[in-house]
Motif scaffolding. Structure first.
Motif, PDB file in Angstrom:
ATOM      1  N   GLY A  22     -31.392  24.820 -51.772  1.00 39.06           N
ATOM      2  CA  GLY A  22     -31.619  23.606 -52.819  1.00 39.06           C
ATOM      3  C   GLY A  22     -31.169  24.125 -54.301  1.00 39.06           C
ATOM      4  O   GLY A  22     -31.382  23.224 -55.123  1.00 39.06           O
ATOM      5  N   GLY A  23     -30.599  25.280 -54.346  1.00 42.05           N
ATOM      6  CA  GLY A  23     -30.308  25.619 -55.704  1.00 42.05           C
ATOM      7  C   GLY A  23     -28.952  25.382 -56.000  1.00 42.05           C
ATOM      8  O   GLY A  23     -28.169  25.007 -55.085  1.00 42.05           O
ATOM      9  N   GLU A  24     -28.396  25.460 -57.374  1.00 41.43           N
ATOM     10  CA  GLU A  24     -27.064  24.978 -57.507  1.00 41.43           C
ATOM     11  C   GLU A  24     -26.246  26.220 -57.776  1.00 41.43           C
ATOM     12  O   GLU A  24     -26.643  27.327 -58.006  1.00 41.43           O
ATOM     13  N   VAL A  25     -24.881  26.130 -57.098  1.00 44.46           N
ATOM     14  CA  VAL A  25     -23.918  27.063 -56.912  1.00 44.46           C
ATOM     15  C   VAL A  25     -23.151  27.140 -58.220  1.00 44.46           C
ATOM     16  O   VAL A  25     -22.728  26.072 -58.757  1.00 44.46           O
ATOM     17  N   LYS A  26     -23.103  28.263 -58.985  1.00 39.63           N
ATOM     18  CA  LYS A  26     -22.179  28.447 -60.212  1.00 39.63           C
ATOM     19  C   LYS A  26     -21.074  29.480 -59.827  1.00 39.63           C
ATOM     20  O   LYS A  26     -21.542  30.355 -59.109  1.00 39.63           O
ATOM     21  N   MET A  27     -19.891  29.423 -60.503  1.00 38.51           N
ATOM     22  CA  MET A  27     -19.014  30.252 -60.533  1.00 38.51           C
ATOM     23  C   MET A  27     -19.183  31.470 -61.461  1.00 38.51           C
ATOM     24  O   MET A  27     -19.544  31.425 -62.541  1.00 38.51           O
ATOM     25  N   LYS A  28     -19.074  32.655 -60.739  1.00 41.03           N
ATOM     26  CA  LYS A  28     -19.163  33.968 -61.892  1.00 41.03           C
ATOM     27  C   LYS A  28     -17.844  34.757 -61.727  1.00 41.03           C
ATOM     28  O   LYS A  28     -17.179  34.802 -60.621  1.00 41.03           O
ATOM     29  N   SER A  29     -17.732  35.615 -62.865  1.00 35.57           N
ATOM     30  CA  SER A  29     -16.556  36.414 -62.919  1.00 35.57           C
ATOM     31  C   SER A  29     -16.919  37.889 -63.271  1.00 35.57           C
ATOM     32  O   SER A  29     -17.732  37.865 -64.346  1.00 35.57           O
ATOM     33  N   VAL A  30     -16.509  38.944 -62.537  1.00 33.26           N
ATOM     34  CA  VAL A  30     -16.771  40.108 -62.795  1.00 33.26           C
ATOM     35  C   VAL A  30     -15.733  41.030 -62.835  1.00 33.26           C
ATOM     36  O   VAL A  30     -14.825  40.860 -61.858  1.00 33.26           O
ATOM     37  N   PHE A  31     -15.734  41.958 -63.771  1.00 34.10           N
ATOM     38  CA  PHE A  31     -14.618  43.017 -63.884  1.00 34.10           C
ATOM     39  C   PHE A  31     -15.052  44.059 -63.548  1.00 34.10           C
ATOM     40  O   PHE A  31     -16.038  44.840 -63.964  1.00 34.10           O
ATOM     41  N   SER A  32     -14.458  44.549 -62.228  1.00 32.58           N
ATOM     42  CA  SER A  32     -14.653  45.795 -61.706  1.00 32.58           C
ATOM     43  C   SER A  32     -13.642  46.468 -60.851  1.00 32.58           C
ATOM     44  O   SER A  32     -12.619  45.981 -60.509  1.00 32.58           O
ATOM     45  N   ALA A  33     -13.444  47.677 -60.843  1.00 33.20           N
ATOM     46  CA  ALA A  33     -12.203  48.448 -60.460  1.00 33.20           C
ATOM     47  C   ALA A  33     -10.992  48.121 -61.152  1.00 33.20           C
ATOM     48  O   ALA A  33     -10.111  48.010 -60.517  1.00 33.20           O
ATOM     49  N   GLY A  34     -10.969  47.723 -62.234  1.00 36.15           N
ATOM     50  CA  GLY A  34      -9.816  47.354 -62.903  1.00 36.15           C
ATOM     51  C   GLY A  34      -9.185  46.068 -62.582  1.00 36.15           C
ATOM     52  O   GLY A  34      -8.168  45.550 -62.999  1.00 36.15           O
ATOM     53  N   ARG A  35     -10.182  45.144 -61.783  1.00 36.14           N
ATOM     54  CA  ARG A  35      -9.602  43.866 -61.417  1.00 36.14           C
ATOM     55  C   ARG A  35     -10.668  42.846 -61.636  1.00 36.14           C
ATOM     56  O   ARG A  35     -11.901  43.212 -61.783  1.00 36.14           O
ATOM     57  N   MET A  36     -10.156  41.493 -62.056  1.00 31.66           N
ATOM     58  CA  MET A  36     -11.118  40.470 -62.288  1.00 31.66           C
ATOM     59  C   MET A  36     -11.536  39.794 -60.914  1.00 31.66           C
ATOM     60  O   MET A  36     -10.763  39.399 -60.055  1.00 31.66           O
ATOM     61  N   LYS A  37     -12.809  39.681 -60.511  1.00 34.34           N
ATOM     62  CA  LYS A  37     -13.215  39.189 -59.292  1.00 34.34           C
ATOM     63  C   LYS A  37     -14.027  38.086 -59.503  1.00 34.34           C
ATOM     64  O   LYS A  37     -14.804  38.053 -60.093  1.00 34.34           O
TER      65      LYS A  37
END
Length: 56
Positions: A22-37
């Protein structure tokens, strides 16, 4: 009159995805290991998937 391109969005809002909990899905961006995921995360249950459509 010129035609709108196939990539133009005319009169449409953003598409909202919902988790089965029932929750809303949001996109997140994380910078890890030298890459944007990028990943999708439910705000209610904190479930994480690769893309919003994986929550079905």
């Amino acid at each position: 009159m010129a035609q709108a391109s196939k990539n133009a969005r005319i009169g449409s809002g953003t598409h909202k995805f919902e988790c089965p909990c029932g929750g809303e899905v949001k996109m997140k961006s994380v910078f890890s290991a030298g890459r944007m995921k990028h990943h999708a995360e439910c705000e209610k249950c904190k479930r994480v998937e690769r893309k919003p459509s994986d929550f079905r």
